[in-house]
Scaffold this active site. Structure first.
Site, short mmCIF file in Angstrom:
data_model
loop_
_atom_site.label_atom_id
_atom_site.label_comp_id
_atom_site.label_asym_id
_atom_site.label_seq_id
_atom_site.Cartn_x
_atom_site.Cartn_y
_atom_site.Cartn_z
N HIS A 579 0.92 -1.07 -0.04
CA HIS A 579 0.04 0.08 0.04
C HIS A 579 0.94 1.31 0.16
CE1 HIS A 579 -4.46 -0.57 1.07
NE2 HIS A 579 -4.20 -0.40 -0.16
N GLU A 815 1.96 -18.86 -19.83
CA GLU A 815 2.69 -18.48 -18.41
C GLU A 815 3.47 -19.55 -17.75
OE1 GLU A 815 0.00 -16.11 -15.69
OE2 GLU A 815 -1.29 -17.67 -16.57
N ASP A 839 4.66 -14.48 -14.85
CA ASP A 839 4.67 -16.17 -14.54
C ASP A 839 5.58 -17.08 -15.18
OD1 ASP A 839 3.26 -16.71 -12.03
OD2 ASP A 839 1.40 -15.93 -13.01
N CYS A 886 1.19 -9.35 -21.65
CA CYS A 886 0.59 -8.66 -20.59
C CYS A 886 1.39 -8.57 -19.19
CB CYS A 886 -1.10 -9.23 -20.39
SG CYS A 886 -1.06 -11.07 -19.86
C1 PEP Z 1 1.68 -12.81 -15.87
O1 PEP Z 1 2.01 -13.87 -15.07
O2 PEP Z 1 2.83 -12.14 -16.31
C2 PEP Z 1 0.52 -12.12 -15.56
C3 PEP Z 1 0.30 -10.96 -16.40
O3 PEP Z 1 -0.67 -12.45 -14.57
P1 PEP Z 1 -0.56 -12.09 -13.06
O4 PEP Z 1 0.73 -11.24 -12.96
O5 PEP Z 1 -1.73 -11.70 -12.62
O6 PEP Z 1 -0.19 -13.63 -12.61
MG MG Z 2 0.28 -14.69 -14.08
#
Ligand code: PEP
Ligand code: MG
Length: 950
Positions: A579, A815, A839, A886
């Site tokens: 936070h 991932e 991941d 992502c």
């Molecule tokens: C990732 O693993 O890159 C991803 C976008 O998912 P999260 O960070 O939510 O696990």
């Molecule tokens: Mg992930």
């Protein structure tokens, strides 16, 4: 590794003087093909600098660094001169241990020898008759038992005996007295009650050196039909000094010691009580040793020569270990200090030794007679900002030069250090009625203050956090638990503190980082109420703008302090999703978090410069560095403003290659913000975070409303939704999952929802109903096997029969490395891939993404990850499917050209990164990116890729 072996000992050697002895040694080394004859000049030059007499009739001749070119192979040989050889005018040696070491392996030999030298072995060495006897003398481990103040910990929060074991083992491990497996053998069944609530446990495995640690709990625990408050943890092996050990046990068995243990709160006092070594409270200075080959004989001799010129006592320790005399060569060598380790010197007060500290630090910095490559310079060459205050610190042994980048930007100013508060209160209260009243008033006072913060605050994020704090203070369960403590006659402060600490610990224990970090909020409100209960004044804020340095910054701390004065934040603990980091980002205050407890020891008058972009910081930076920082900060501001002006323009390279830029969101209300920052789509809606914003599992209706809101705000732009990615590491309070040994490798993402198909079905229905023919992309997280994808797809197909959707694409997250490797098969069946590099990096490199030490090494630009991305993109494009990224890598300026060059079609990132990444892409040339990406695939490390991009 260098070892001393009998076949390497040459007995019955004769030499009239040192020159002859050196020649004799060279002959041995040459004969064994360790060196060429020229190495003799190196030995002689070294003896010229200072004689290598070690003590106890032993010398350790070795060549100068310049003579290393004559070393063919690292090795050590021993020669016994029964008639003796005069070595340095006054000392005669009987044994020469000649070393040919290409690097600093000889430090090991020195450590072995200095251990032997702690006993009187001169006569034994002289009269030794066989090589075996010599080795035995040298390798005989002296019996010992380490017990000093740093191995005693008081006021420890423990909930069960395992907590005692954990803390006791940690103390031993920190001092490198036991190896990591030590705790595994500690069995509650083997604890022994010494008396009353004093217990002991011992282990003999994984012990490097016999030692004892002592852990005293805040409160006694019920244990085996009795109570335990203090645990004595004994790490023993055959070197245990039994006399010293028995003396310790005799002390512990005395009834009055038990009583004193009960009242003593400081580790120093307990150390005195049990006869442990105490650490003098003397002035201290610390410095990182920069000598390439560690504190070997020559620099150590220089140090001794310097320290001996002072009358007062001077002691030194390495990385927080035991202190030894800095005037004893053998003691210094026994430290085995290597380059990069922290030396801490302490000097006897009111003597000339205190003045010596400055000179010693200077001498160490100058290399103690050797040319040193400053650790400072090395760090500078790796980074734009010199983050190496490491080279010299006062009163600190733990400062780490780099923390976690939590909020972008450069900031500098005087350090304003707020140390964790120590509250003093009586354990037992006056009367139940009075204590209840006190508690009520304190909570009321804090709530009033929070209301004032809310009224003053202009940031929505901060307001929300404060509202959450108010909710916590109103939580009837919390009040009930504290009242239970009051019913047991505790004072309001004790009952409050104990309960908050327990709740915060439980929160911390949650595997999900986001949830665990909420412990800071609990402690934040906990401290506020406690401060009122204990009449603790607030810390005064400096007049000019400063760098706030704290153990952890509670959201309230930042908001309460004047935003215009807090130039930056530096914390000892915390992660980028804490936070404090969120608040710092919301306020636009640069922040570096998780930099280690050492930051609390930064000189309060020091100027601190932090870089929230890369997590580096510098104490007392040069004027030049500050000027650069000011320029850089202004440049960054202008760049951001410019990028924001063009945020709505597409991301097209100079040679006309366009890529889609999307946003990652976890809160439905953020969608509008994403669009206003130039997002062309939502590339990742983390629905587990949407779920977490509800106190109970959102039903289909609630979900539909949430998804509808996002699609409405997107006004026709695509929405990529990830189905629930909860599991062992991201628990949802209302979705209980059995505790797992390795949650990251357990029931997570699709593995979980396939086992709860109704949950998945309900989410899919809500999505399809909300879509209303708008562009909806659904993807499944954590797919590692083709069967998982097919099973999830089958559930979707079944739902689609009832809720058809005209504008739907279905894909998976990449991932898990197995999914990337099977991309050619999966690409035939899916509509798209979205690569979750967070991941994917974690699973490819086997580094926990939240690991406090290792996570920095889990760089998504590692070629192994790039190869997996490349394989995925090729497979997708061969089947006319698109690929997005992502994970956090998508917004990393160094990664952007490489990812583009690998051919990804979409980059999805946090909202604030969008304008800058778009602006960057407009400066890139796609063809050049492709070339760069191919080169990156051939690199051998993430560092090499980053250098290549530069
Ligand atoms: C990732 O693993 O890159 C991803 C976008 O998912 P999260 O960070 O939510 O696990
Ligand atoms: Mg992930």
């Amino acid at each position: 590794m260098l070892v001393l072996e009998p076949q390497h000992v040459h007995m019955h050697q004769h030499a009239g003087d040192k020159a002859e002895a050196l020649q004799c040694l060279i002959n041995i080394l040459v004969e064994d093909q360790l060196v060429t004859p020229e190495y003799l000049s190196g030995l002689e030059a070294r003896e010229q600098q200072s004689a290598t007499y070690l003590g106890q009739g032993i010398a350790i001749p070795h060549g100068t660094p310049q003579s290393r070119e004559y070393i063919l192979k690292t090795g050590v040989r021993l020669a016994h001169f029964p008639e003796g050889v005069v070595w340095d005018g006054e000392n005669t040696i009987y044994l020469a241990v000649v070393i040919a070491a290409k690097s600093d392996e000889h430090l090991q030999v020195l450590q072995i020898l200095t251990r032997a030298l702690s006993k009187d072995v001169n006569e034994q060495v002289k009269s030794a008759q066989s090589s075996e006897q010599i080795i035995e003398i040298l390798q005989a481990q002296p019996h010992s038992l380490v017990l000093h103040e740093n191995l005693i910990q008081t006021d420890t929060f423990v909930e069960d005996i395992e907590d005692f074991f954990w803390n006791a083992s940690k103390l031993l491990k920190q001092q490198k007295l036991v190896d990591p497996g030590f705790i595994s053998q500690l069995d509650p069944q083997n604890t022994i009650q010494i008396q009353d609530d004093l217990w002991s446990i011992s282990g003999t495995g994984y012990v490097k050196q016999p030692a004892v640690s002592i852990v005293k709990a805040q409160q006694p625990l019920t244990f085996q039909g009795s109570t335990i408050k203090t645990l004595i943890c004994i790490a023993a092996n055959e070197q245990l000094d039994t006399d010293q050990f028995n003396r310790l046990m005799d002390v512990l068995f005395q009834p009055q010691v038990q009583q004193q243990l009960e009242t003593e709160q400081s580790s120093n006092e307990i150390a005195k009580l049990v006869g442990a070594e105490t650490i003098p409270d003397w002035p201290s200075r610390s410095i990182v040793l920069a000598n390439a080959h560690g504190l070997h004989a020559r620099p150590a001799t220089q140090m001794v020569n310097l320290t001996k010129t002072f009358n007062g006592d001077i002691q030194v320790s390495v990385d927080g270990g035991s202190f030894v005399s800095a005037k004893s060569l053998t003691k210094l060598l026994s430290l085995g200090c290597q380059r990069g380790q922290m030396l801490t010197f302490i000097a006897e007060p009111n003597t000339d030794a205190t003045d010596a500290l400055e000179q010693i630090i200077l001498a160490v910095r100058q290399g103690l007679g050797e040319e040193v490559e400053a650790i400072e310079d090395q760090l500078t060459s790796n980074s734009s900002l010199n983050g190496s205050q490491l080279i010299e610190e006062t009163d600190s042994v733990e400062i780490s030069h780099c923390g976690i980048a939590a909020s972008a930007g450069l900031a500098f100013g005087p350090a304003h250090i707020i140390k964790p508060k120590k509250f003093n209160y009586d354990r037992f209260g006056q009367s139940l009625k009075t204590e209840k009243e006190k508690l009520e008033i304190a909570i009321h006072t804090v709530k009033n203050t929070i209301h004032q913060f809310i009224a003053k605050s202009t940031s929505k994020d901060i307001k929300q956090i404060f509202l959450a704090h108010l909710e916590m203070l109103d939580d009837p369960d919390l009040i009930k638990q504290v009242h239970q403590g009051l019913n047991h006659n505790l004072s309001a402060a004790a009952a409050w503190h104990e309960h908050i600490e327990k709740a915060a610990k439980a929160q911390e224990g949650l595997k999900d980082k986001l949830l665990a970090e909420r412990a800071a909020d609990l402690r934040d409100i906990g401290d506020k109420v406690l401060a009122v209960l204990c009449n603790e004044p607030e810390v005064e804020e400096p007049e000019q703008s400063y760098i706030l340095i704290m153990h952890d910054v509670g959201p309230g701390d930042v908001a309460r302090l004047n935003k215009d004065r807090v130039a930056g934040i530096l914390t000892a603990v915390g992660g980028s999703s804490a936070h404090s980091a969120i608040v710092a980002r919301a306020l636009g205050i640069p922040a570096v978090v998780g930099a280690g407890d050492g930051v609390l020891n930064i000189d309060p008058h020091a100027v601190v410069l932090i870089n929230g972009d890369n997590g580096e910081f510098e104490v007392n930076p040069s004027a030049e560095l500050i000027e650069n920082a000011i320029r850089e900060r202004e440049y960054q501001r202008l760049r951001r403003e410019e990028a924001e002006r063009h945020a709505h323009e597409p991301a097209i390279t100079v040679d006309q290659h366009q890529i889609e830029i999307a946003a990652n969101v976890g809160k439905i209300l953020d969608t509008a913000k994403a669009v206003s920052h130039g997002a062309e789509a939502i590339g990742l809606l983390r629905t587990e975070l949407v779920f977490m914003s509800h106190n109970s599992a959102p039903d289909e209706k609630v979900q539909e409303k949430d998804y509808r809101h996002v699609l409405d705000a997107l006004a026709g732009r695509p929405l990529v939704v990830r189905t629930l990615d909860v599991g062992g590491d991201k628990p949802l309070p209302y979705l209980p999952i059995a505790t797992e040994e390795n949650p990251f490798l357990g029931l997570r993402g699709i593995r979980l929802t396939l086992r709860r198909p109704n949950l998945l079905r309900q989410q899919l229905i809500a999505l399809l109903k909300a879509a209303d023919n708008r562009p909806l992309r659904i993807m499944f997280p954590m797919v590692g096997r083709v069967e998982e994808w097919r099973a999830a797809r089958a559930i979707l197909d079944e739902v689609l029969q009832q809720y058809p959707c005209s504008n739907l694409e279905v894909g998976i997250m990449i991932e898990v490395p197995s999914a990337a490797l099977l991309a050619p098969i999966l690409a035939k069946e899916v509509d798209f891939f979205s690569i979750g590099t967070n991941d994917l990096t974690q699973y490819t490199m086997a580094i926990d993404r939240g690991h406090p030490i290792l996570s920095a090494e889990a760089d998504g630009l590692h070629p192994s990850i790039l190869l997996l991305i490349d394989q995925t993109v090729r497979a997708a494009h061969a089947n006319n499917k698109w690929v997005g990224i992502c994970g956090e890598l998508a917004a990393d300026p160094k990664a952007v050209p490489v990812l583009m060059g690998l051919g990804v079609d979409e980059l999805s990132m946090s909202i604030t990164s969008i304008p800058l990444v778009k602006a960057q892409i407009r400066t890139l040339n796609y063809a050049a990116c492709q070339e760069l990406a191919q080169k990156a695939l051939l690199c051998d490390s993430a560092t090499a890729v980053r250098t290549l991009v530069e």
